[in-house]
Enzyme design. Sequence first.
Site, short mmCIF file in Angstrom:
data_model
loop_
_atom_site.label_atom_id
_atom_site.label_comp_id
_atom_site.label_asym_id
_atom_site.label_seq_id
_atom_site.Cartn_x
_atom_site.Cartn_y
_atom_site.Cartn_z
N LYS A 84 0.85 -1.20 0.00
CA LYS A 84 0.00 0.00 0.00
C LYS A 84 0.88 1.24 0.00
CE LYS A 84 -3.92 1.92 2.65
NZ LYS A 84 -4.63 1.88 3.95
N SER A 159 -9.66 2.21 3.05
CA SER A 159 -8.84 2.91 2.09
C SER A 159 -7.94 2.00 1.25
CB SER A 159 -7.96 3.92 2.83
OG SER A 159 -7.04 3.26 3.68
N SER A 183 -9.40 -0.17 7.22
CA SER A 183 -8.90 -0.07 5.84
C SER A 183 -8.23 -1.31 5.28
CB SER A 183 -7.94 1.10 5.71
OG SER A 183 -8.68 2.29 5.68
N1 GLN Z 1 -12.61 4.25 6.40
C1 GLN Z 1 -12.04 4.72 7.62
C2 GLN Z 1 -11.74 6.20 7.51
O1 GLN Z 1 -12.08 6.74 6.54
C3 GLN Z 1 -10.82 3.91 7.95
C4 GLN Z 1 -9.56 4.44 7.39
C5 GLN Z 1 -8.38 3.55 7.65
O2 GLN Z 1 -8.49 2.51 8.30
N2 GLN Z 1 -7.23 4.00 7.22
O3 GLN Z 1 -11.22 6.79 8.38
#
Ligand code: GLN
Length: 516
Positions: A84, A159, A183
């Site tokens: 990532k 994400s 994410s």
């Molecule tokens: N979807 C969550 C957010 O927008 C989680 C993000 C993540 O785990 N990096 O904060």
Amino acid sequence: MSTTELVKESASEMARQLRAKEISSRELVQAQLDVIEAAEPSIDAFLHVSADQALEQADAIDKRLAAGETEGMSELAGVPIAIKDMIVTKGIPTTAASRILEGWVPPYDATVIEKIKAAGLPILGKTNLDEFAQGSSTEHSAYKSTHNPWDTERVPGGSGGGSASAVAAFEAPLALGTDTGGSIRQPGALTGTVGVKPTYGGVSRFGAIAMASSLDQIGPVSRSVLDSALLQELIGGYDRRDSTSIPKPVPPLAAAAREGMKRDLKGMKVGLVKELGGEGYQPGVEARFNEGVRLLEDMGAEVVEVSCPHFPYALAAYYIIMPSEVSSNLARYDGMRYGMRVMPPEGVERTAANMMSATREAGFGDEVKRRIILGIYALSAGYYDAWYGSAQKVRTLIIRDFEQAFEKADVLVSPTSPTTAFKFGDKMDDPLAMYLNDVATIPANMAGSPAMSIPAGLSDDGLPVGFQFFAPQMRDEVMYKPAAALEAALQEQWGGPVFKDLKAPWLDGLTNGSAK
Ligand code: GLN
């Protein structure tokens, strides 16, 4: 074995073939690069493909394997991996999918990357994400949206949609993600992959670009539970460069997964989290989840219902704590140190402060700006106790909920995400709808405890559903056993991995290609 057959194998099967000298690491890397080339026009999982470095690394590993110099190498040596783009890689551009870091080539490696290199896993490239890992669909990337291999009109989650889609589309057998609120697990659920958020402090955060430091954790993405176990063992462990790293050995994860494959769960208590289900959860998601629970019972587990009364407040508290930390962490992108610099427009005084605001105005996307503004508000004098202080108290209550639940059960379970993959644009105008994707994943981040998602089959819409396991802190092995057991039981029902139902037209042109 043809390229198409080879790239559908699990990482551990690829590793077996490598050790048996049936294939070389170069052949394997080349096969994955061929798939990446064929798949990317429809999937868009990668921001950068590091083909030359990957092949060089593969050659070095092949030499070591041929010479029998396997000391320090992992069981996964020679098997390639995608990373990532939230994780710092020396000599490979790292952007966090933000314009503000465009063109930045880090001079150092994250600890997990050092470990991956030492263990002999060639790095295929960097995967797409929501800018600075903020989002649940990968649509907030400043560069492009990643497509879900199950239906390319739909999002892969976020994400870490790039890592999840790369693994689901057979572009890579393994990937790394970061999980601050879900994410790794939510994209895992939406793409049918396995995604793990290890215990906070179990894997070093050194070199993980900071989003919300008290919640961030690096973890594995794969197509099998055992593969994630092997990868987590490889990246885990104490690191003095991460002040929140736990000075304890990595739990025996692969052994737990192998034990689970025997499908005997007698004596294990599984706690169904009452608060994570019902209203807001798609019927097809609940149906697959309930079938999974029955399979755990069939294998001898005792299923009990547990209540975690403060979980419904986790999301609200997260959206105070996370933006507060984001606003502070992202203050470092000031146009001085790395990445983009934008000078103030004509007629505006050329001061450092004006340069900083011009840079941040141009360099950050709308979602990142929204969170910085929310965070600054939550931390401002006079509001600090009311917002940040209360959210921290909720966090303590969530930790207690977990503690009490783990007195009644060894492992907790829930659906990973309330819905299957949604269409592009569906939730972009409604941040709250987007945030609700993470109701079931955020509690584990708030408590620092480990959790993972495995595929539970397809909903009536033909899209993957995720089944989530939670374990107590630094007891990550506890969730790997039932996860591997459920995976084995489900695969017996399906007659193979969930991916046997995935049409992957991008592989068609490769069918005749052979990796020897
Ligand atoms: N979807 C969550 C957010 O927008 C989680 C993000 C993540 O785990 N990096 O904060």
